[in-house]
Design a protein around this motif. Structure first.
Motif, PDB file in Angstrom:
ATOM      1  N   SER A  11       0.823  -1.062  -0.042  1.00 54.63           N
ATOM      2  CA  SER A  11      -0.143  -0.023   0.130  1.00 54.63           C
ATOM      3  C   SER A  11       0.725   1.263  -0.105  1.00 54.63           C
ATOM      4  CB  SER A  11      -0.875  -0.147   1.188  1.00 54.63           C
ATOM      5  OG  SER A  11      -0.046   0.276   2.413  1.00 54.63           O
ATOM      6  N   GLY A  12       2.276   1.141   0.083  1.00 58.75           N
ATOM      7  CA  GLY A  12       2.902   2.427   0.193  1.00 58.75           C
ATOM      8  C   GLY A  12       3.485   2.882  -1.069  1.00 58.75           C
ATOM      9  N   MET A  14       6.482   3.213  -2.581  1.00 56.31           N
ATOM     10  CA  MET A  14       7.374   2.267  -3.144  1.00 56.31           C
ATOM     11  C   MET A  14       6.879   0.880  -3.660  1.00 56.31           C
ATOM     12  SD  MET A  14       9.723   3.700  -4.352  1.00 56.31           S
ATOM     13  CE  MET A  14      10.862   2.125  -4.788  1.00 56.31           C
ATOM     14  N   ASP A  35       1.511  -6.713   4.163  1.00 60.13           N
ATOM     15  CA  ASP A  35       1.399  -5.239   4.598  1.00 60.13           C
ATOM     16  C   ASP A  35       1.183  -5.507   6.422  1.00 60.13           C
ATOM     17  OD1 ASP A  35       1.440  -2.736   4.654  1.00 60.13           O
ATOM     18  OD2 ASP A  35       0.255  -2.577   2.497  1.00 60.13           O
ATOM     19  N   THR A  96      15.031   3.150   4.683  1.00 62.50           N
ATOM     20  CA  THR A  96      16.276   4.047   5.298  1.00 62.50           C
ATOM     21  C   THR A  96      15.477   4.513   6.499  1.00 62.50           C
ATOM     22  OG1 THR A  96      15.088   6.220   4.330  1.00 62.50           O
ATOM     23  CG2 THR A  96      16.690   5.053   2.856  1.00 62.50           C
TER      24      THR A  96
HETATM   25  P1  NAD Z   1       5.262   4.701   2.551  1.00 62.87           P
HETATM   26  O1  NAD Z   1       4.821   5.486   4.039  1.00 62.87           O
HETATM   27  O2  NAD Z   1       4.595   5.155   1.229  1.00 62.87           O
HETATM   28  O3  NAD Z   1       5.075   3.136   2.739  1.00 62.87           O
HETATM   29  C1  NAD Z   1       5.391   2.330   3.740  1.00 62.87           C
HETATM   30  C2  NAD Z   1       4.776   1.120   3.632  1.00 62.87           C
HETATM   31  O4  NAD Z   1       5.168   0.128   4.534  1.00 62.87           O
HETATM   32  C3  NAD Z   1       3.143   1.058   3.893  1.00 62.87           C
HETATM   33  O5  NAD Z   1       2.587   0.418   2.849  1.00 62.87           O
HETATM   34  C4  NAD Z   1       2.922   0.425   5.032  1.00 62.87           C
HETATM   35  O6  NAD Z   1       1.643  -0.333   5.217  1.00 62.87           O
HETATM   36  C5  NAD Z   1       3.997  -0.523   5.209  1.00 62.87           C
HETATM   37  N1  NAD Z   1       4.537  -1.100   6.287  1.00 62.87           N
HETATM   38  C6  NAD Z   1       4.718  -0.319   7.423  1.00 62.87           C
HETATM   39  N2  NAD Z   1       4.738  -1.155   8.580  1.00 62.87           N
HETATM   40  C7  NAD Z   1       4.754  -2.626   8.193  1.00 62.87           C
HETATM   41  C8  NAD Z   1       4.918  -3.986   8.667  1.00 62.87           C
HETATM   42  N3  NAD Z   1       5.223  -4.248   9.766  1.00 62.87           N
HETATM   43  N4  NAD Z   1       4.631  -4.853   7.584  1.00 62.87           N
HETATM   44  C9  NAD Z   1       4.550  -4.760   6.199  1.00 62.87           C
HETATM   45  N5  NAD Z   1       4.458  -3.574   5.784  1.00 62.87           N
HETATM   46  C10 NAD Z   1       4.543  -2.455   6.754  1.00 62.87           C
HETATM   47  O7  NAD Z   1       6.985   4.908   2.490  1.00 62.87           O
HETATM   48  P2  NAD Z   1       7.683   5.043   1.183  1.00 62.87           P
HETATM   49  O8  NAD Z   1       7.811   6.418   0.507  1.00 62.87           O
HETATM   50  O9  NAD Z   1       7.094   3.838   0.191  1.00 62.87           O
HETATM   51  O10 NAD Z   1       8.952   4.685   1.651  1.00 62.87           O
HETATM   52  C11 NAD Z   1       9.349   3.570   2.365  1.00 62.87           C
HETATM   53  C12 NAD Z   1      10.669   3.450   2.560  1.00 62.87           C
HETATM   54  O11 NAD Z   1      11.427   3.271   1.520  1.00 62.87           O
HETATM   55  C13 NAD Z   1      11.262   4.668   3.440  1.00 62.87           C
HETATM   56  O12 NAD Z   1      12.183   4.292   4.333  1.00 62.87           O
HETATM   57  C14 NAD Z   1      11.916   5.480   2.242  1.00 62.87           C
HETATM   58  O13 NAD Z   1      12.903   6.303   2.812  1.00 62.87           O
HETATM   59  C15 NAD Z   1      12.554   4.366   1.475  1.00 62.87           C
HETATM   60  N6  NAD Z   1      12.895   4.524   0.201  1.00 62.87           N
HETATM   61  C16 NAD Z   1      13.946   4.010  -0.457  1.00 62.87           C
HETATM   62  C17 NAD Z   1      14.566   4.091  -1.426  1.00 62.87           C
HETATM   63  C18 NAD Z   1      15.564   3.494  -2.022  1.00 62.87           C
HETATM   64  O14 NAD Z   1      16.091   3.515  -3.391  1.00 62.87           O
HETATM   65  N7  NAD Z   1      16.361   2.741  -1.399  1.00 62.87           N
HETATM   66  C19 NAD Z   1      13.676   5.193  -2.627  1.00 62.87           C
HETATM   67  C20 NAD Z   1      12.401   5.578  -1.941  1.00 62.87           C
HETATM   68  C21 NAD Z   1      12.132   5.101  -0.645  1.00 62.87           C
END
Ligand code: NAD
Length: 263
Positions: A11-12, A14, A35, A96
């Protein structure tokens, strides 16, 4: 070879990008989407893969896949790594803002399985890391090095993991210990800038996906090496490439530079 992938956090932002991008990759088969128990969309179909439904059953997701892709939150990444270590499950980790205990869980997983961990999965940013190190080595600490990053307003951690990775490359180019020369943000009477300091500044606002610039300020001239991301799909594509690469590798922690052949 087709690799079976479990996506965490469908749902996030990424998670959705990974699911979209996977649809066009012949070498990837999405088999599970896991999720948190209170996430929106649990029990609903995910992406275009027939029969793929978002679930909160981490154990079943890890059992069904060859490799899992994790862009979630530090606590979730730690819990998944602990569950994956028991199974020797390969992993691609993009979360991150990890704390020492989360990093320790990744180190434990890397003893039983091959994992790729990267603060940024884009080809361009990984190239920027190498260029920043080269520039720092050539210019030396007399050129003041600063890293500035810009991200969307919902980003929780600062400075970004990517900015830290670039700053560490600069320290390596200087032959310096990053922990001794780093300066994360400035406020108040901080005094004159010490020689060799490496500054990192974070800007937050709007819907910026990610911008990083390494500055090198010399006397009467300066160099800027920058990267601008205009779609999350570059990170998703890199993570899927890492997933296809990592399955079958010996246990250990790998960098995106290894996946891209830039080492
Ligand atoms: P977001 O808040 O949109 O999504 C986070 C997701 O994690 C949500 O779907 C949430 O429900 C899920 N989640 C939370 N707890 C969970 C659990 N216990 N079990 C399963 N799912 C769980 O965040 P985002 O913008 O998608 O970013 C997520 C992470 O990725 C951040 O740390 C961001 O900095 C990192 N990021 C890394 C890169 C990279 O290239 N390494 C690129 C973009 C974002």
């Amino acid at each position: 070879m087709t690799v079976r992938v479990c996506v965490l956090g469908p749902s996030g932002r990424m998670g959705r990008a990974v699911i979209d991008t996977a649809a066009s990759r012949a070498e990837i088969r999405l088999v599970a989407a896991v999720d948190r128990p209170d996430a929106p969309g649990l029990g609903a179909p995910v992406g275009a893969t027939a029969g793929l439904v978002a679930s909160a059953d981490l154990a079943a997701g890890l059992d069904a896949c060859d490799v899992y892709i994790d862009f979630t939150a530090p606590g979730a990444t730690r819990a998944a790594a602990e569950a994956a270590a028991v199974r020797g499950r390969a992993a691609v980790i993009g979360t991150t803002g990890l704390l020492a205990a989360d990093e320790a869980a990744l180190e434990a997983l890397a003893r039983t399985a091959p994992i790729v961990v990267a603060a940024n999965f884009s080809l361009g940013v990984n190239l920027l890391r190498g260029l920043a190190r080269t520039a720092a080595r050539a210019l030396g600490p007399d050129w003041d090095a600063e890293v500035v990053e810009v991200h969307h307003r919902a980003k929780r951690d600062a400075p970004s993991g990517t900015a830290l990775a670039i700053a560490r490359e600069i320290a390596a180019g200087h032959g310096a210990d990053y922990e001794r020369v780093k300066r994360h943000g400035r406020d108040g009477d901080v005094g004159a800038r010490p020689r060799g300091e490496i500054g990192v500044s974070a800007v937050r606002g709007g819907d910026v996906i990610g911008e990083h610039t390494a500055y090198f300020f010399g006397p009467a001239e300066r160099i800027e090496i920058g990267h601008r991301a205009s779609s999350r799909h570059i990170f998703a594509a890199g993570a899927l490439r890492a997933a296809a690469w990592v399955v079958g590798k010996p246990p250990g922690r790998y960098d995106m530079l290894a996946v891209l052949g830039l080492e």
